[in-house]
Write an enzyme that holds these catalytic residues in place. Structure first.
Site, mmCIF file in Angstrom:
data_model
loop_
_atom_site.group_PDB
_atom_site.id
_atom_site.type_symbol
_atom_site.label_atom_id
_atom_site.label_comp_id
_atom_site.label_asym_id
_atom_site.label_seq_id
_atom_site.Cartn_x
_atom_site.Cartn_y
_atom_site.Cartn_z
ATOM 1 C CG LEU A 94 36.626 27.135 41.798
ATOM 2 C CD1 LEU A 94 35.267 26.096 42.350
ATOM 3 C CD2 LEU A 94 37.541 25.892 40.892
ATOM 4 N N GLY A 140 40.504 28.839 44.730
ATOM 5 C CA GLY A 140 40.780 27.468 44.064
ATOM 6 C C GLY A 140 42.418 27.492 43.492
ATOM 7 C CG ASN A 162 39.208 34.784 47.797
ATOM 8 O OD1 ASN A 162 39.617 33.667 47.471
ATOM 9 N ND2 ASN A 162 38.808 35.775 47.270
ATOM 10 C CD GLU A 163 37.600 28.980 48.722
ATOM 11 O OE1 GLU A 163 38.199 29.408 49.988
ATOM 12 O OE2 GLU A 163 38.307 28.542 47.854
HETATM 13 C C1 LIG Z 1 28.127 23.624 50.568
HETATM 14 C C2 LIG Z 1 29.440 23.852 49.873
HETATM 15 C C3 LIG Z 1 30.392 22.823 49.399
HETATM 16 C C4 LIG Z 1 31.490 23.011 48.921
HETATM 17 C C5 LIG Z 1 32.059 24.052 48.480
HETATM 18 C C6 LIG Z 1 33.434 23.981 48.111
HETATM 19 C C7 LIG Z 1 34.526 24.421 47.842
HETATM 20 C C8 LIG Z 1 35.571 25.108 47.459
HETATM 21 C C9 LIG Z 1 36.767 25.134 47.218
HETATM 22 C C10 LIG Z 1 37.278 25.723 46.105
HETATM 23 C C11 LIG Z 1 36.390 26.999 45.868
HETATM 24 C C12 LIG Z 1 36.758 28.057 45.167
HETATM 25 C C13 LIG Z 1 35.847 29.036 44.851
HETATM 26 C C14 LIG Z 1 36.671 30.025 43.919
HETATM 27 O O1 LIG Z 1 37.851 29.835 43.454
HETATM 28 S S1 LIG Z 1 35.715 31.382 43.465
HETATM 29 C C15 LIG Z 1 36.749 32.258 42.648
HETATM 30 C C16 LIG Z 1 37.363 33.107 43.515
HETATM 31 N N1 LIG Z 1 38.501 34.004 43.035
HETATM 32 C C17 LIG Z 1 38.680 35.091 43.319
HETATM 33 O O2 LIG Z 1 38.019 35.816 44.368
HETATM 34 C C18 LIG Z 1 39.732 36.153 42.590
HETATM 35 C C19 LIG Z 1 39.029 36.899 41.484
HETATM 36 N N2 LIG Z 1 40.077 37.705 40.821
HETATM 37 C C20 LIG Z 1 40.726 38.727 41.274
HETATM 38 O O3 LIG Z 1 41.083 39.064 42.364
HETATM 39 C C21 LIG Z 1 41.713 39.482 40.344
HETATM 40 O O4 LIG Z 1 41.345 38.907 39.005
HETATM 41 C C22 LIG Z 1 43.613 39.017 40.502
HETATM 42 C C23 LIG Z 1 43.870 39.291 41.776
HETATM 43 C C24 LIG Z 1 43.410 37.369 40.156
HETATM 44 C C25 LIG Z 1 44.063 39.193 39.054
HETATM 45 O O5 LIG Z 1 44.000 40.704 39.051
HETATM 46 P P1 LIG Z 1 44.111 41.625 37.440
HETATM 47 O O6 LIG Z 1 44.084 42.897 37.992
HETATM 48 O O7 LIG Z 1 45.476 41.048 37.217
HETATM 49 O O8 LIG Z 1 43.211 41.031 36.575
HETATM 50 P P2 LIG Z 1 41.603 41.286 36.586
HETATM 51 O O9 LIG Z 1 41.600 42.727 35.824
HETATM 52 O O10 LIG Z 1 41.014 41.380 37.755
HETATM 53 O O11 LIG Z 1 41.179 40.134 35.819
HETATM 54 C C26 LIG Z 1 41.131 40.215 34.361
HETATM 55 C C27 LIG Z 1 39.943 39.511 33.734
HETATM 56 O O12 LIG Z 1 39.572 38.152 34.308
HETATM 57 C C28 LIG Z 1 38.420 38.261 34.981
HETATM 58 N N3 LIG Z 1 38.302 37.268 36.406
HETATM 59 C C29 LIG Z 1 39.147 37.159 37.178
HETATM 60 N N4 LIG Z 1 39.081 36.403 38.208
HETATM 61 C C30 LIG Z 1 38.093 35.405 37.609
HETATM 62 C C31 LIG Z 1 37.548 34.341 38.115
HETATM 63 N N5 LIG Z 1 37.912 33.579 39.186
HETATM 64 N N6 LIG Z 1 36.539 33.817 37.275
HETATM 65 C C32 LIG Z 1 36.235 34.386 35.789
HETATM 66 N N7 LIG Z 1 36.548 35.613 35.611
HETATM 67 C C33 LIG Z 1 37.679 36.188 36.617
HETATM 68 C C34 LIG Z 1 38.036 39.475 35.278
HETATM 69 O O13 LIG Z 1 36.770 39.808 35.931
HETATM 70 C C35 LIG Z 1 38.621 40.453 34.126
HETATM 71 O O14 LIG Z 1 37.429 40.069 33.255
HETATM 72 P P3 LIG Z 1 37.322 41.429 32.321
HETATM 73 O O15 LIG Z 1 37.210 42.675 33.016
HETATM 74 O O16 LIG Z 1 38.583 41.786 31.570
HETATM 75 O O17 LIG Z 1 36.225 41.080 31.417
#
Ligand SMILES: CC/C=C\C/C=C\CCC/C=C/CC(=O)SCCNC(=O)CCNC(=O)[C@H](O)C(C)(C)COP(=O)(O)OP(=O)(O)OC[C@H]1O[C@@H](n2cnc3c(N)ncnc32)[C@H](O)[C@@H]1OP(=O)(O)O
Length: 289
Positions: A94, A140, A162-163
């Site tokens: 997400l 997600g 990894n939520e």
């Molecule tokens: C009561 C509760 C009820 C219900 C709850 C329900 C449900 C849940 C079901 C599903 C839920 C999902 C939750 C999520 O999905 S939260 C998101 C989790 N994602 C992550 O933890 C991944 C984060 N990202 C990374 O680890 C790395 O970016 C990745 C390995 C994917 C890629 O690495 P790489 O080195 O290639 O790129 P980066 O330099 O890290 O990233 C580039 C830029 O993008 C930004 N970024 C990365 N991921 C996200 C994201 N998920 N959202 C927004 N932005 C993101 C990152 O910060 C970099 O930005 P800049 O530094 O360039 O500005």
């Protein structure tokens, strides 16, 4: 925004066979967030998530995804391969900026309902689905992969839910999709630890079905998977899949509104905002090191 009206507009009809009742309007034609390539000879469609740089899942991407799924249902494609057109990332999950800082209720409700809708359309699609995990697939991103029927993955990437470490409790329909792929014990461990597995580990516990070395191999394996259904009448296959998945689908269909409200309440809690905020900061800071 009237929340109940929004729910109604997004609802799957009681037959829970998927619906063309959502009027789809591409929210982002200019951005081209999803690319679709249908091979006229084989009938296979390749759908590429294309939100640079890391396919973080936004409201606009979910809307476009639903539109594409409706188109593929209408086209009666033979199968779909879901992949990424971003380097090294299938989907980073997400879009954290939809969750932090303190999203507006209106935007968040729409975001969550289109996320639910995307899952419903993918999980109950009448055609066979393959996820070609051609990059990292956390959170997600993993939800998209486990909602498909078959998973192929390139070596040396990470996948998992990894939520929990990000301060989010995976919702029941996400847990059900995981349980449908992995035996109970492994599913629970994956969820509670929030550990991301590398490709080999994911294969060893059955989270993915095959490791492939490149896109060509992925397309060949996908074709083999689709061919296993060539002698099965399409309608019988589709109904069997949908009846088999009915409990998981109904769990969400009956609880869409409360699921969205629960998640919003959870996200807006100051403690959750704090955890997501520091996680997001650590993502940004990683680059500076
Ligand atoms: C009561 C509760 C009820 C219900 C709850 C329900 C449900 C849940 C079901 C599903 C839920 C999902 C939750 C999520 O999905 S939260 C998101 C989790 N994602 C992550 O933890 C991944 C984060 N990202 C990374 O680890 C790395 O970016 C990745 C390995 C994917 C890629 O690495 P790489 O080195 O290639 O790129 P980066 O330099 O890290 O990233 C580039 C830029 O993008 C930004 N970024 C990365 N991921 C996200 C994201 N998920 N959202 C927004 N932005 C993101 C990152 O910060 C970099 O930005 P800049 O530094 O360039 O500005």
């Amino acid at each position: 925004m009237n929340f109940s009206r929004l729910i109604k507009n997004c609802s799957i009809p009681s037959r829970w066979l998927l619906a063309n009742n959502i009027r789809y309007q591409s929210s982002s034609a200019a951005q081209n967030l999803i690319q679709v390539d249908i091979n006229e000879e084989t009938g296979v469609s390749v759908v590429s998530l294309n939100r640079k740089p890391v396919n973080s899942l936004s409201l606009e991407l979910f809307k476009d995804f639903c539109g594409v799924m409706d188109d593929l249902e209408r086209e009666k494609v033979r199968g779909m391969v879901l992949k990424s057109s971003c380097d090294n990332v299938f989907s980073s999950g997400l879009d954290i900026t939809e969750l932090y800082p303190n999203p507006s209720e209106e935007r968040f409700e729409a975001f969550w309902l289109w996320f639910q809708e995307s899952w419903l359309k993918l999980y109950a699609s009448s055609f066979p689905t393959v996820a070609f995990v051609n990059g990292h697939a956390p959170a997600g991103g993993c939800v998209f992969a486990i909602s498909c029927e078959y998973r192929l993955m390139l070596p040396y990437y990470k996948i998992g839910l990894n939520e929990a470490p990000v301060g989010i409790v995976a919702t029941e329909w996400v847990m059900n999709s995981l349980r449908a792929v992995l035996p109970g014990k492994n599913a629970e461990r994956l969820l509670t630890s929030g550990r991301l597995l590398d490709t080999q580990e994911a294969f060893d516990i059955g989270l993915i079905d095959q490791i492939v070395n490149n896109e060509e191999e992925a397309m060949a394996r996908s074709e083999e998977f689709f061919a296993t259904f060539d002698n099965v009448p399409k309608l019988a296959r589709a109904l069997t899949k949908q009846v088999y998945r009915k409990n998981d689908l109904n769990q969400l269909i009956k609880n869409r509104s409360s699921d969205a409200k629960q998640f919003l309440n959870h996200i807006l809690r100051p403690e959750t905002q704090k955890i997501i905020g520091s996680y997001f900061k650590s993502l940004k800071d990683r680059k500076k090191d």
